[in-house]
Design a protein around this motif. Structure first.
Motif, mmCIF file in Angstrom:
data_model
loop_
_atom_site.group_PDB
_atom_site.id
_atom_site.type_symbol
_atom_site.label_atom_id
_atom_site.label_comp_id
_atom_site.label_asym_id
_atom_site.label_seq_id
_atom_site.Cartn_x
_atom_site.Cartn_y
_atom_site.Cartn_z
ATOM 1 N N SER A 703 0.833 -1.210 0.000
ATOM 2 C CA SER A 703 0.000 0.000 0.000
ATOM 3 C C SER A 703 0.866 1.258 0.000
ATOM 4 N N ARG A 704 1.934 1.277 0.810
ATOM 5 C CA ARG A 704 2.798 2.471 0.840
ATOM 6 C C ARG A 704 3.452 2.695 -0.520
ATOM 7 N N ARG A 705 3.972 1.638 -1.127
ATOM 8 C CA ARG A 705 4.629 1.812 -2.416
ATOM 9 C C ARG A 705 3.640 2.234 -3.494
ATOM 10 N N LEU A 706 2.427 1.723 -3.444
ATOM 11 C CA LEU A 706 1.413 2.183 -4.404
ATOM 12 C C LEU A 706 1.071 3.648 -4.181
ATOM 13 N N ALA A 707 0.980 4.075 -2.913
ATOM 14 C CA ALA A 707 0.690 5.480 -2.620
ATOM 15 C C ALA A 707 1.805 6.381 -3.147
ATOM 16 N N ARG A 708 3.053 5.936 -3.034
ATOM 17 C CA ARG A 708 4.153 6.742 -3.563
ATOM 18 C C ARG A 708 4.124 6.791 -5.079
ATOM 19 N N LEU A 709 3.712 5.699 -5.727
ATOM 20 C CA LEU A 709 3.543 5.748 -7.179
ATOM 21 C C LEU A 709 2.442 6.711 -7.581
ATOM 22 N N LEU A 710 1.468 6.931 -6.713
ATOM 23 C CA LEU A 710 0.373 7.870 -6.989
ATOM 24 C C LEU A 710 0.720 9.291 -6.561
ATOM 25 N N GLY A 711 1.976 9.545 -6.236
ATOM 26 C CA GLY A 711 2.410 10.903 -5.902
ATOM 27 C C GLY A 711 2.191 11.283 -4.454
ATOM 28 N N GLY A 712 2.085 10.328 -3.563
ATOM 29 C CA GLY A 712 1.869 10.641 -2.150
ATOM 30 C C GLY A 712 2.631 9.687 -1.257
ATOM 31 N N ASP A 713 2.059 9.366 -0.093
ATOM 32 C CA ASP A 713 2.722 8.482 0.862
ATOM 33 C C ASP A 713 1.683 8.057 1.908
ATOM 34 N N ILE A 714 2.104 7.143 2.774
ATOM 35 C CA ILE A 714 1.262 6.684 3.883
ATOM 36 C C ILE A 714 2.034 6.887 5.181
ATOM 37 N N SER A 715 1.392 7.505 6.149
ATOM 38 C CA SER A 715 1.951 7.652 7.485
ATOM 39 C C SER A 715 0.926 7.144 8.497
ATOM 40 N N VAL A 716 1.383 6.899 9.726
ATOM 41 C CA VAL A 716 0.504 6.293 10.726
ATOM 42 C C VAL A 716 0.755 6.957 12.075
ATOM 43 N N GLU A 717 -0.303 7.105 12.819
ATOM 44 C CA GLU A 717 -0.224 7.532 14.207
ATOM 45 C C GLU A 717 -1.166 6.635 15.019
ATOM 46 N N SER A 718 -0.682 6.207 16.180
ATOM 47 C CA SER A 718 -1.453 5.213 16.937
ATOM 48 C C SER A 718 -1.158 5.368 18.425
ATOM 49 N N THR A 719 -2.153 5.001 19.215
ATOM 50 C CA THR A 719 -2.035 4.965 20.675
ATOM 51 C C THR A 719 -2.471 3.591 21.147
ATOM 52 N N PRO A 720 -1.636 2.868 21.866
ATOM 53 C CA PRO A 720 -2.024 1.519 22.309
ATOM 54 C C PRO A 720 -3.305 1.556 23.137
ATOM 55 N N GLY A 721 -4.240 0.702 22.759
ATOM 56 C CA GLY A 721 -5.500 0.594 23.471
ATOM 57 C C GLY A 721 -6.554 1.588 23.041
ATOM 58 N N LYS A 722 -6.213 2.574 22.198
ATOM 59 C CA LYS A 722 -7.200 3.590 21.805
ATOM 60 C C LYS A 722 -7.499 3.577 20.304
ATOM 61 N N GLY A 723 -6.589 3.127 19.491
ATOM 62 C CA GLY A 723 -6.884 3.087 18.063
ATOM 63 C C GLY A 723 -5.723 3.579 17.215
ATOM 64 N N THR A 724 -5.943 3.527 15.910
ATOM 65 C CA THR A 724 -4.903 3.857 14.920
ATOM 66 C C THR A 724 -5.524 4.694 13.808
ATOM 67 N N ILE A 725 -4.695 5.601 13.269
ATOM 68 C CA ILE A 725 -5.107 6.419 12.115
ATOM 69 C C ILE A 725 -4.023 6.276 11.049
ATOM 70 N N PHE A 726 -4.413 5.787 9.863
ATOM 71 C CA PHE A 726 -3.517 5.726 8.714
ATOM 72 C C PHE A 726 -3.841 6.913 7.795
ATOM 73 N N HIS A 727 -2.811 7.715 7.472
ATOM 74 C CA HIS A 727 -2.970 8.874 6.591
ATOM 75 C C HIS A 727 -2.477 8.491 5.196
ATOM 76 N N VAL A 728 -3.383 8.467 4.235
ATOM 77 C CA VAL A 728 -3.051 8.150 2.841
ATOM 78 C C VAL A 728 -3.161 9.450 2.037
ATOM 79 N N ARG A 729 -2.043 9.879 1.482
ATOM 80 C CA ARG A 729 -2.016 11.126 0.697
ATOM 81 C C ARG A 729 -1.677 10.771 -0.751
ATOM 82 N N VAL A 730 -2.505 11.245 -1.675
ATOM 83 C CA VAL A 730 -2.281 11.013 -3.104
ATOM 84 C C VAL A 730 -2.395 12.352 -3.820
ATOM 85 N N ALA A 731 -1.645 12.490 -4.895
ATOM 86 C CA ALA A 731 -1.685 13.723 -5.682
ATOM 87 C C ALA A 731 -3.002 13.815 -6.441
ATOM 88 N N THR A 732 -3.538 15.030 -6.518
ATOM 89 C CA THR A 732 -4.818 15.246 -7.206
ATOM 90 C C THR A 732 -4.642 15.568 -8.672
#
Length: 938
Positions: A703-732
């Motif tokens: 998924s990260r490599r595909l996002a970079r091919l689409l002109g963006g990237d994937i980053s993640v922020e997470s807190t144990p026991g509370k949840g995770t957020i994946f940020h997918v950025r693609v060029a428009t």
């Protein structure tokens, strides 16, 4: 003190020079000043002429106007038999003589000769003639002066009569001037004498001069002369009384012709000045003469001082030259490299101590050729010696490498720097020798080392080529394995589903029969019913069938993941840039995974924040793959709560805005260490993750490599026991002329029971998700279908599905048999309505067979049965002549739907190619999205 010094210099031998300077200055200055003065007088005279020119013109025009009016009166008198004073006054008023201040009186007189003797002068107004004034008028004359003016007119009459034969006269007297013209002449008898009529104008030139000088702003004295009479006008600043008879030579005089007579007009301006440069020219010339003379005297007086200074400067230069020579001698002696100075015959003239040490003895006086071990050029060929002849004739310094024999008969490799030195005695050459023996040895070692490195590099390139070949072989193996695994997997899935459907069909038939028996109500039926099954299908068979289907689909998913990873590793993954609806893709993801969320009792939602573009330039397939992977992971690692997708536009990078998808969950979360291992291949968050949740550990990396091919990237922020957020950025891509969708207008929610769409606070149900917009196949199908498949189980499976749908199926094992069956059916006039052909078959593959069929004029739709789902492979299929393709594993619904859509459609024959058939170069890549059989498996 200055005078004493000058006197001393005078007595020191420079007095003749000073005297010569003074005499020469006087000889130059006096004539130059006289010429400058004459030039100034000339310029003043020219300025006076310019000032006098308009005055002359004005005087001439005024006098000519008076003359014209006098002639007009003469004509009026000659034309009248009798002069009426009233008419005469009107004529004078029309002629406007009163506007001429110089006209004082006008008289018309009749003259008749008497017997008396004529007077000799005008001043004598004796009774020389009888005069009768027919008309007499005064202009602007005071009464006390009219008597004087009348006496002047009478004297004029006598003067006119004493000049017989003339028709007009100018008669000056005292301060007046009379202009007379004869009007008529009557010859009487001798005894009666002569009678004449004259028109006389009495003029006073003084007012005329004053008016002309005032109108033209002439400052100075203005003089009018006629004969011995003179009239003058002067401005208050001029002194007219001081004008003497030398006015004729000291002033500017011009001649004026009027009434047949010549007048002289004199001009004496108050200030006669030329231009500033001409006025100051004599003074400037005199000043320059004095200045030049003074400078010459000053130069002579300071000559001795300059000579003394020059002597001191010369002495200082000599000292500097000596110091420079000593300094360069020191440098020459202490330089570490041997330095030799030779003449044109290579005879050594001078050397430094380093040269003596290098050569082992003093070489002065010897030939430089004596130290060449291989011998040198003969003396008569020194002009060809390379030590004396550079490669370029324009250079003064050149380098050459050679060997010299030093002390102890040792041969040393040297680098010689030769510089040409032009001296008064002739041309010499400075040779600087640099010992390169050790440097050359090191260089040879380095060259040997470079050759060994080059050989090692060749071996490394060979190893690299082998590794690259191995990588290509790996890719080929993976693709082949994918095809080989998909082919039997297609049969496994197909037969498992057929088995499941057959079990359910038989159970349904049995249920129907049991219902019919109960309706009969017999005891036999009751007894017989107790012997029949319990009314439920065999649970073990259904469980085994579902497990077979589930694990087969899992195996297919694993194959797709590993194949995508291999493509990304080899750099063969390509993405498209086509208009893509991000909201529609997110909706598809929510609908596709709503079942998994419902199984775990989770809420699956879609939220749009702010205004986002309705379409972007991206790859919809790869974007959907990224979101499906991340959302599926979020559902997998969330036990309770919800999973939601947020979409927001980020305009922070002005030149390239990006669209951000945030996949959020309320799951277990991750620690920083787990996040660090998250995007590594075949690695998961922790060791127990695979045992608990399964997976290959490649999904996030892909998924990260595909996002970079689409002109963006994937980053993640997470807190144990509370949840995770994946940020997918693609060029428009460019957003010009793209409409935007407001965030508050669209929220999609997928819950445990249903899928909902909210617009402006209102809810509306959505149809269940389908991978493509299609219509279900209703009713039996009719037609003849040819199936070419080399794998027996797949061939039987496809045949079973098609025959079950009502079609007539003919099967073959390879492309050559398919061509033969097609031609045989066409020969017997029982053509096939559709052809299903595998791509890889023995003897003749599907691509070759399709090309031969199209070249022979075949217009029947041909669908590819293939396990190759790479876009480039699909594009190759379309270019070779396939109408579409059905991916393996073959699903019954997809196969029947594709067959139903193509049955009844055929290509119209037009020449060698079908009319609606596209040549390979006309097939666009975007046409893949229009294929009726593309599914989520692709």
């Amino acid at each position: 003190m200055s005078g004493v010094r000058l006197f001393r210099k005078w007595n020191s031998g420079h007095r003749w020079g000073i005297l010569l300077c003074l005499v020469g200055g006087a000889i130059f200055t006096v004539p130059a000043c006289w010429l400058a003065h004459q030039h100034r007088l000339y310029e003043r005279n020219e300025q006076t002429k310019l000032a006098a020119q308009p005055v002359i013109v004005n005087l001439t025009s005024r006098l000519e106007a008076i003359e014209e009016k006098l002639m007009a009166l003469r004509i009026l008198w000659s034309a009248s038999q009798k002069v009426d004073p009233a008419e005469w006054e009107v004529a004078l008023d029309n002629l406007k003589l009163h506007k001429h201040p110089e006209v004082k009186a006008l008289g018309v007189v009749q003259l008749c000769k008497k017997g008396a003797v004529l007077p000799s002068t005008v001043g004598d107004a004796s009774h020389c003639c009888d005069r009768e004034f027919v008309y007499l008028s005064f202009f602007d004359v005071p009464p006390n002066r009219r008597q004087e003016l009348s006496s002047f007119v009478s004297r004029v009459c006598c003067a006119l009569y004493t000049r017989p034969g003339a028709r007009r006269h100018l008669i000056p007297a005292d301060e007046y001037l009379a202009a007379a013209v004869r009007a008529e002449r009557v010859f009487l008898s001798p005894e009666d004498g002569n009678s004449e009529s004259w028109i006389i104008l009495a003029l006073d030139p003084q007012p005329m001069l004053a008016e002309v000088a005032t109108s033209w702003q002439f400052g100075g004295a203005l003089i009018l002369q006629y004969g011995n009479h003179e009239w003058r006008h002067a401005t208050p600043t001029s002194v007219v009384s001081g004008l003497a008879s030398d006015r004729e030579t000291s002033g500017l005089w011009e001649e004026l012709s009027w009434y047949g007579q010549v007048f002289r007009v004199g001009f004496y301006p108050d200030k006669i000045r030329a231009d500033a440069i001409h006025e100051w020219l004599p003074g400037i010339t005199l000043m320059l003469g004095f200045l030049g003379t003074g400078l010459a005297v000053l130069a002579v007086t300071h000559f001795e001082r300059l000579r003394t200074r020059f002597a001191r400067v010369r002495q200082r230069l000599v000292q500097l030259l000596n110091d420079t020579e000593r300094r360069y001698q020191k440098v020459f002696e202490h330089v570490h490299h041997p330095v030799l100075i030779v003449d044109r015959e290579l005879r050594i003239q001078e050397c430094n101590p380093a040269a003596i040490t290098f050569l082992g003895q003093s070489p002065v006086g010897r030939s430089f050729c004596d130290f060449c071990p291989q011998g040198c050029t003969p003396e008569h060929e020194l002009s060809l010696c390379r030590w004396l002849n550079p490669s370029s004739p324009d250079t003064d310094s050149w380098l050459l490498e050679t060997c010299l024999q030093s002390s102890g008969e040792q041969t040393r490799e040297v680098l010689g720097l030769v510089s040409r030195l032009e001296l008064a005695q002739g041309t010499s050459y400075v040779i600087t020798l640099i010992d390169m023996t050790e440097h050359k040895a090191v260089q040879r070692q380095l060259e040997e080392y470079a050759r060994s490195l080059q050989a090692a590099n060749i071996r490394l390139r060979a190893y690299s080529q082998e590794i690259e070949n191995a990588a290509r072989a790996k890719i080929t193996l993976l693709a082949s394995m994918s095809h080989e695994i998909r082919t039997p997997l297609s049969a496994i899935l197909g037969y498992a589903r057929l088995l499941s459907e057959e079990i359910l069909r038989r159970f349904s038939v049995q249920q129907s029969e049991n219902s019919a028996s109960k309706d009969a109500g017999g005891t036999e039926n009751v007894l017989s019913s107790s012997e029949q099954p319990s009314g439920q299908p065999d649970a073990l068979i259904l469980e085994a069938t579902e497990g077979l289907i589930r694990n087969s689909e899992h195996l297919l998913e694993m194959i797709n993941t590993i194949l995508d990873f291999s493509k990304l590793e080899s750099g063969r993954m390509e993405v498209e840039r086509i208009p893509t609806d991000p909201i529609a893709i997110a909706q598809d993801v929510v609908h596709m995974l709503a079942g998994k969320a419902r199984e775990k009792n989770l809420r699956l939602e879609l939220e749009v924040k702010g205004a986002i573009p309705q379409t972007i330039q991206s790859d919809p397939t790869r974007l959907r793959q990224i979101l499906v992977n991340l959302t599926d992971n979020a559902i997998k690692f969330t036990r309770e709560g919800r999973v939601w997708i947020e979409i927001e536009l980020d305009r922070t990078p002005v030149d390239q805005p990006v669209l951000e998808f945030r996949v959020c969950d309320t799951g277990v979360g991750m620690s920083p260490d787990q996040i660090g291992r998250l995007f590594q291949p075949f690695r998961q968050g922790e060791a127990g993750t695979y045992r608990q949740y399964g997976g290959t550990g490649l999904g996030l990396l892909i998924s990260r490599r595909l996002a970079r091919l689409l002109g963006g990237d994937i980053s993640v922020e997470s807190t144990p026991g509370k949840g995770t957020i994946f940020h997918v950025r693609v060029a428009t891509g460019p957003l010009e002329n793209v409409s935007f969708v407001e965030g508050q207008e669209f929220v999609v929610t997928g819950t445990a029971g249903r899928s909902q769409s909210m617009a402006k606070g209102q809810e509306s149900s959505l149809a269940p998700h389908s991978p493509r917009n299609s219509q279900a196949v209703s009713g039996p199908l009719k037609g003849r279908v040819l199936v070419a498949e080399d794998f027996l189980d797949n061939r039987r499976l496809v045949q079973r599905i098609l025959e079950k749908a009502g079609l007539t199926v003919t099967t073959v094992e390879n492309g050559r048999d398919a061509i033969a069956q097609y031609r045989q059916a066409r020969h017997h006039r029982r053509p096939f309505d559709l052809i299903l052909m595998d791509v890889e078959m023995p003897e003749m593959d599907g691509i070759t067979a399709v090309r031969e069929l199209r070249q022979s004029g075949c217009t029947v739709p041909i669908l590819a049965l293939t396990a190759h789902n790479d876009p480039r492979c699909v594009e190759q299929f379309l270019e070779s002549g396939f109408s579409g393709y059905v991916p393996k594993p073959v699903y019954q619904e997809q196969l029947l739907e594709a067959v139903a859509q193509f049955l009844g459609k055929s290509y119209s024959q037009s020449g060698d190619s079908p009319s609606n058939w596209k040549e390979p170069w006309e097939v666009e890549k975007t046409s893949l999205g229009d294929l009726p059989i593309l599914t989520a498996a692709y």
